[in-house]
Write an enzyme that holds these catalytic residues in place. Structure first.
Site, mmCIF file in Angstrom:
data_model
loop_
_atom_site.group_PDB
_atom_site.id
_atom_site.type_symbol
_atom_site.label_atom_id
_atom_site.label_comp_id
_atom_site.label_asym_id
_atom_site.label_seq_id
_atom_site.Cartn_x
_atom_site.Cartn_y
_atom_site.Cartn_z
ATOM 1 N N ARG A 524 176.140 8.925 -62.602
ATOM 2 C CA ARG A 524 177.837 9.177 -63.594
ATOM 3 C C ARG A 524 178.252 10.732 -63.259
ATOM 4 O O ARG A 524 176.693 12.086 -63.535
ATOM 5 C CB ARG A 524 177.158 9.031 -65.117
ATOM 6 C CG ARG A 524 177.459 7.802 -65.688
ATOM 7 C CD ARG A 524 177.471 7.355 -66.856
ATOM 8 N NE ARG A 524 176.302 7.924 -67.635
ATOM 9 C CZ ARG A 524 176.190 8.095 -68.680
ATOM 10 N NH1 ARG A 524 177.295 8.330 -69.921
ATOM 11 N NH2 ARG A 524 174.981 9.271 -69.757
ATOM 12 N N SER A 588 166.802 12.406 -63.757
ATOM 13 C CA SER A 588 165.639 11.818 -64.525
ATOM 14 C C SER A 588 164.384 11.415 -63.885
ATOM 15 O O SER A 588 164.124 9.678 -63.556
ATOM 16 C CB SER A 588 165.866 10.416 -65.645
ATOM 17 O OG SER A 588 167.239 10.877 -66.199
ATOM 18 N N ASP A 642 166.272 12.955 -69.052
ATOM 19 C CA ASP A 642 166.950 12.570 -69.877
ATOM 20 C C ASP A 642 166.340 11.978 -71.026
ATOM 21 O O ASP A 642 167.320 11.912 -72.122
ATOM 22 C CB ASP A 642 167.243 10.452 -68.960
ATOM 23 C CG ASP A 642 165.492 10.235 -68.626
ATOM 24 O OD1 ASP A 642 164.618 11.020 -68.850
ATOM 25 O OD2 ASP A 642 165.863 8.830 -68.568
#
Length: 902
Positions: A524, A588, A642
């Site tokens: 994203r 992450s 994350d």
């Protein structure tokens, strides 16, 4: 004349549909906890939960009480793939002094008959399971006990009502122990009603059979009902056979408009006036008497036999069902009728014979009609339970009236098909339902008990005691300390990586920030606008891009070029290509950081395998790729995990949030640690967020004692064998795979899917974690579980679905408990750091497993509470930790940087 006389016995289809609706309403009443006490149709749970599946085997005894004779049977069931069985029986008379004497005599007589049978069959030294067919209404609380509610048919034995008939039989057998070595070894495993026995016998030959029907001396029906509708029994899973005891339908007056003066007269003269009124309109025990009463009245009124009433017509019970059946053999003309009437000292003319034959037809036709209406109600209920527009099913039938009456079966079938045109019904005649059926119920109970043991054994390692969970907590604490200490950090499995995030939001952050989020199969890019002051708010715009497998597992250069291509698309889309915005990069994967904007990849997880990345700085790789493209420039301020993003997002709302937890595809935790405890970073002032990377907990073998053989199989088949062992027991990416391994094992043991491992079950990764969440949902009926399994190519029975649900429950519960034990170690450490008696702290949580699984969050919270009782932990759901969180970290880093510069 006869038609006019018996007009009320002719029932139109409209009346039958009305009877069907009345019976449906009675069934609902009988199933409801509050309405059952006053219901006439008792809908008794039989505790028979499963039909034969063909794998039953062994030698069984059965004894059958309730018909015109006592019977003892030996049944051999063969597991030869052909579903064959062998039945040997012996019949014993039922003397009146036994059927209307006292309880002790009755059960002694049954025991005598059984022992005589064992003697003749040379079985007296064998220990055999016994099925006890007792064809009277009994209230059962388990399969092997039943309290007699009321005698029916021609039985009226004193001192038995309201007692458990199984223990009475056991006592009677014990008495004979001295004369019989094995008498006390007869193990009464199941109490069965003959109706249930009939369904089971037919179910052995036809797996579609889920209704049993008796039309003989008595009448009754049973069928497989969904557990969720049976209020009287705990549990919602699966099905159970319900013995309707429909003979009492109408005892509350519900059929008074259909009962004739003859029905009333018959009832008054019976052993149990006012009881079993439906049975008295249907069963063979009463139809002969009904015919006698009608003929008597017609004769008295001069309509038959020239008005001459013979003694036979005045004698109760003189006309029996066998006479009625014989008189209805139309093919033999009137000869049968003439002979029977003459034998009764009635001297009939031809008209008399025709009239009497017609009376018999009307009486038996009404019986078939009423029986069909009630059966149609059951079939409709079954179809609605299954949510089908059209249903194929089989009804197992037994009983003398159905078997010996020349027209009865044909009439019944025809009317049922007319009343329920959307059910394709096969009627299957049962052979010895009450004997073989009782043995089969016993055989199924035997099989289920053995299966239960095997399933319990397979799932036992997933049941973690409080003691074991405390041990896990202690071990986690030890590993956390190893990761923080300078001398042990290099060899520690829980890496305790410093993130260089040294503060949480204070509300003064503002500006425009870009965030990138890479951590799974999607990537994203976000634009985040943060406002401070009174109008404090965060606005986000984002775009999602897929990462193809060939890029996830290609070269590092290809991966970062793909990322930069996605960023370019987004900047173009938002019209902000020229601005040099500060950027937070949520990455992450385990990184070793030397500062907030430097992160060296320790190793790929979650299915990524891009080459030339491990040991490299991911921020440099991103900068290089931006340079190669040469279209725009960005200020990369922070590389973020994350988990840290999750903590920051919740920290923006609640300053008490100092822990971040991810329970989704992967599993990880971060928390604010005192600088003085972090030996691998210079300085003792303030705090820094530590990314624990706890997924690797246990990679040194410290939790091998709780790893099952299934965990080992999942680990060996994974992309990184021997690594991330704790994560493989707790995270969404692996739970479905653990479930699949267990299902394969249970199928190999013949406990699931008829022992057939389907092609789809052999495929790794077929069992996604979202299916676990769906299957374990409390709102989901087993029918829907079966549908999910069918989508996965697994053709499951109702029993299979229960087992699959149980397996999913065991695996996800253990995951939540292990996760809770780890988190308890962290909150306890925080409490000790602060030096307080009681700690109040908030944990920011994200991840699909936590958010979507119906029980995971609850079990996790309960475990933390149990293992860290001095900590009051609030769980706060994070909104977009990896996007909004990355922007907030960038904003905090900018704020702290500016403060530092000033």
């Amino acid at each position: 004349q006869v038609d006019r006389y018996l007009y009320h016995m002719r029932l139109s289809d409209d009346i039958l549909l009305d009877v069907m609706a009345r019976f449906q309403a009675e069934m609902v009443k009988g199933l409801g906890r509050d309405t059952n006490p006053t219901a006439t149709v008792k809908m008794l749970p039989s505790f028979v939960r499963s039909l034969p599946d063909g794998s039953e085997k062994g030698d069984f005894l059965a004894v059958d009480v309730g018909g015109s004779q006592f019977r003892a049977h030996q049944v051999k069931v063969f597991d030869d793939g052909k579903q064959s069985s062998q039945l040997e029986s012996k019949f014993y008379p039922t003397p009146k002094e036994v059927t209307q004497g006292n309880g002790a005599e009755l059960f002694d007589y049954i025991a005598d008959c059984l022992l005589d049978f064992m003697e003749t069959k040379n079985l007296k030294h064998k220990k055999l399971p016994l099925g006890f067919t007792f064809s009277f209404p009994c209230k059962q609380t388990k399969l092997e006990e039943g309290v007699l509610l009321a005698w029916t048919k021609h039985f009226k034995v004193r001192g038995v009502q309201d007692t458990d008939v199984v223990s009475s039989l056991r006592k009677a057998l014990q008495k004979h122990k001295a004369s019989f070595v094995s008498a006390g070894d007869v193990d009464v495993l199941a109490l069965v009603n003959d109706t249930v026995g009939t369904m089971m016998t037919c179910g052995y030959d036809d797996h579609r059979c889920e209704v049993g029907l008796i039309i003989g001396t008595g009448t009754n029906a049973c069928y497989m009902e969904e557990m969720r509708h049976i209020d009287l029994v705990e549990g919602d899973e699966g099905r159970m056979c319900i013995n309707t005891e429909w003979g009492a339908f109408g005892d509350d007056g519900a059929l008074d408009d259909l009962r004739t003066e003859f029905d009333r007269e018959l009832d008054l003269g019976s052993l149990n006036p006012g009881k079993q009124l439906f049975e008295k309109m249907i069963s063979s025990l009463y139809l002969g008497e009904l015919v006698r009463l009608i003929l008597l009245k017609m004769t008295k009124e001069g309509l038959l036999f020239n008005g001459k009433v013979s003694t036979a017509l005045l004698t109760k019970g003189k006309i029996e069902m066998k006479h009625v059946s014989a008189m209805e053999k139309y093919k033999e003309g009137l000869s049968n009728t003439k002979k029977i009437l003459t034998d009764l000292n009635l001297f009939p003319s031809e008209e008399d014979c025709i009239a009497v034959q017609h009376v018999c037809t009307i009486v038996s036709f009404r019986s078939a009609n009423l029986c069909a209406a009630a059966l149609a109600a059951i079939l409709t209920r079954l179809r609605e339970n299954k949510k089908l527009l059209r249903m194929r099913t089989t009804v197992g039938i037994d009983g003398g009236l159905y078997k010996t009456h020349p027209q009865y079966a044909k009439r019944l079938h025809k009317v049922v098909r007319r009343l329920v045109p959307n059910c394709d019904v096969r009627f299957l005649l049962s052979e010895s339902g009450s004997g073989k059926g009782a043995a089969l119920v016993t055989a199924v109970a035997y099989r289920l008990a053995a299966q239960r043991k095997q399933i319990d054994a397979a799932l036992a390692p997933f049941l973690l005691s409080l003691e074991t969970l405390r041990e896990v907590k202690t071990k986690m604490r030890t590993e956390l300390e190893y990761g923080l200490k300078r001398e042990t950090q290099a060899s520690a499995t829980v890496k305790m990586l410093p993130t260089y995030v040294c503060g949480t939001p204070d509300g003064t952050e503002k500006g425009k920030f870009l965030a990138l989020d890479l951590g799974g199969t999607n990537f994203r890019v976000l634009l985040v606008k943060i406002r401070s002051g009174r109008r404090r708010s965060v606005q986000m715009y984002n775009k999602i891009f897929a990462i193809p497998l060939e890029i996830m597992q290609g070269t590092g250069e290809e991966l970062f070029d793909h990322i930069v291509q996605c960023i370019a698309d987004f900047l173009e889309y938002m019209g902000i290509k020229g601005a040099r915005l500060p950027l937070g990069f949520t990455f992450s994967f385990p990184c070793r950081q030397a500062s907030i904007d430097k992160g060296t990849l320790v190793g790929w997880t979650k299915g990524f395998k891009a080459t030339d990345c491990e040991g490299e700085d991911v921020v440099d790789m991103l900068r290089e790729a931006i340079r190669r493209r040469n279209e725009f420039d960005l200020d990369i301020v922070a590389v973020v995990n994350d988990t840290v993003g999750t903590m920051m997002t919740c920290g923006y709302e609640d300053p008490n949030c100092e822990i971040g937890l991810i329970a989704g595809t992967g599993s990880n935790v971060c928390y604010m640690e005192d600088m003085k405890n972090i030996e691998i970073v210079e300085g003792n002032e303030g705090k820094m967020c530590i990314n624990t990377e706890w997924g690797a907990f246990g990679d040194n073998g410290c939790i091998d004692n709780i790893r099952t053989k299934y965990d080992k199989e999942v680990d060996e088949g994974s992309l990184n064998p021997g690594k991330q062992r704790y994560e493989k027991m707790t995270s969404g990416m692996y739970l479905g795979e653990i479930v699949r391994q267990i299902l394969i094992d249970l199928t190999k043991q013949g406990l699931l899917f008829r022992g057939q491992i389907s092609e789809s079950l052999r495929k790794r990764g077929i069992f996604e974690t979202k299916f676990l969440s769906q299957i374990e949902s409390d709102r989901l009926a087993l029918l829907q579980v079966r549908r999910i399994l069918q989508q996965l190519g697994l053709d499951s029975t109702c029993e299979d679905s229960i087992i699959v649900k149980e397996v999913c429950g065991a695996v996800s519960k253990r995951a939540a408990q292990l996760c809770g034990a780890g988190l308890a170690a962290i909150v306890e450490k925080k409490r000790e750091n602060r030096g307080v008696e009681r700690l109040q702290i908030t944990v920011g949580v994200d991840g699909t497993l936590y958010k979507l699984h119906p029980h995971f969050s609850r079990v996790l919270q309960e475990t933390v509470k149990e293992l860290a009782p001095q900590c009051d932990v609030t769980f706060m759901l994070s909104e977009d930790g990896s996007g909004k969180g990355a922007a907030l970290i960038t904003a905090v880093a900018k704020r702290l940087h500016n403060v530092g510069q000033k």
